[in-house]
Scaffold this active site. Structure first.
Site, PDB file in Angstrom:
ATOM      1  N   HIS A  36      10.267 -19.707   3.466  1.00  0.00           N
ATOM      2  CA  HIS A  36      10.212 -20.955   4.579  1.00  0.00           C
ATOM      3  C   HIS A  36       9.892 -22.354   3.672  1.00  0.00           C
ATOM      4  O   HIS A  36       8.722 -22.677   4.288  1.00  0.00           O
ATOM      5  CB  HIS A  36      10.267 -20.992   5.877  1.00  0.00           C
ATOM      6  CG  HIS A  36      11.223 -20.104   6.161  1.00  0.00           C
ATOM      7  ND1 HIS A  36      12.424 -20.672   6.866  1.00  0.00           N
ATOM      8  CD2 HIS A  36      11.372 -18.925   6.984  1.00  0.00           C
ATOM      9  CE1 HIS A  36      12.941 -19.493   7.823  1.00  0.00           C
ATOM     10  NE2 HIS A  36      12.661 -18.839   7.477  1.00  0.00           N
ATOM     11  N   ASP A  89      10.293 -12.616   6.640  1.00  0.00           N
ATOM     12  CA  ASP A  89      11.512 -12.312   6.978  1.00  0.00           C
ATOM     13  C   ASP A  89      12.235 -13.103   6.870  1.00  0.00           C
ATOM     14  O   ASP A  89      12.599 -14.478   6.299  1.00  0.00           O
ATOM     15  CB  ASP A  89      11.094 -12.229   8.417  1.00  0.00           C
ATOM     16  CG  ASP A  89      10.812 -13.653   8.925  1.00  0.00           C
ATOM     17  OD1 ASP A  89      10.148 -14.964   8.664  1.00  0.00           O
ATOM     18  OD2 ASP A  89      11.129 -13.881  10.154  1.00  0.00           O
ATOM     19  N   GLU A  90      13.713 -12.871   6.983  1.00  0.00           N
ATOM     20  CA  GLU A  90      14.583 -14.078   6.442  1.00  0.00           C
ATOM     21  C   GLU A  90      14.636 -14.437   5.348  1.00  0.00           C
ATOM     22  O   GLU A  90      15.160 -16.144   4.873  1.00  0.00           O
ATOM     23  CB  GLU A  90      14.965 -15.527   7.656  1.00  0.00           C
ATOM     24  CG  GLU A  90      14.481 -15.234   8.617  1.00  0.00           C
ATOM     25  CD  GLU A  90      14.027 -16.472   9.768  1.00  0.00           C
ATOM     26  OE1 GLU A  90      14.138 -17.606   9.193  1.00  0.00           O
ATOM     27  OE2 GLU A  90      14.614 -15.875  11.050  1.00  0.00           O
ATOM     28  N   VAL A  91      14.659 -13.765   4.153  1.00  0.00           N
ATOM     29  CA  VAL A  91      13.804 -14.183   2.637  1.00  0.00           C
ATOM     30  C   VAL A  91      15.381 -14.467   2.169  1.00  0.00           C
ATOM     31  O   VAL A  91      16.040 -12.733   2.129  1.00  0.00           O
ATOM     32  CB  VAL A  91      13.407 -13.451   1.391  1.00  0.00           C
ATOM     33  CG1 VAL A  91      13.565 -14.053   0.289  1.00  0.00           C
ATOM     34  CG2 VAL A  91      11.862 -13.890   2.509  1.00  0.00           C
TER      35      VAL A  91
END
Length: 105
Positions: A36, A89-91
């Site tokens: 992000h 996370d969320e990569v």
């Protein structure tokens, strides 16, 4: 303008930290990398793996880690809590797979 905003942010964080400590609350800062951090590349395009791949950060580039180190250093001056959350996370790693210099790394 950016410097003024940064100074306002630092003042706000300092006040938040002071108030929370008075309440017995520790604030754990989060820098959500590498996924992000799209906005970072606007000022530092070298953080992006390529023009077509702007997220997540280029982990094969030493400059990426220098920038993160600088941010962590600044955070440590504001937040004395010995932990920090790095997200992770969320990569979406497909960009790394599709970018030759990263996949070789």
């Amino acid at each position: 303008m950016v410097l003024i905003q940064l100074q306002n942010d630092i003042q706000w964080l300092t006040l938040l930290k002071f108030y929370s400590q008075k309440q017995g609350i520790n604030i754990m800062a989060e820098i959500d990398v590498p996924g992000h951090a799209l906005s970072w590349g606007v000022s530092y395009p070298a953080l992006w793996p390529s023009k077509d791949c702007q997220q997540p950060l280029d982990v094969s580039n030493e400059f990426t880690f220098q920038v993160i180190d600088g941010i962590l250093s600044d955070f440590s001056k504001i937040f004395k809590f010995k932990f920090i959350h790095l997200g992770g996370d969320e990569v979406n790693t497909s960009c790394w797979t599709d970018t030759s210099h990263i996949s070789k790394w």
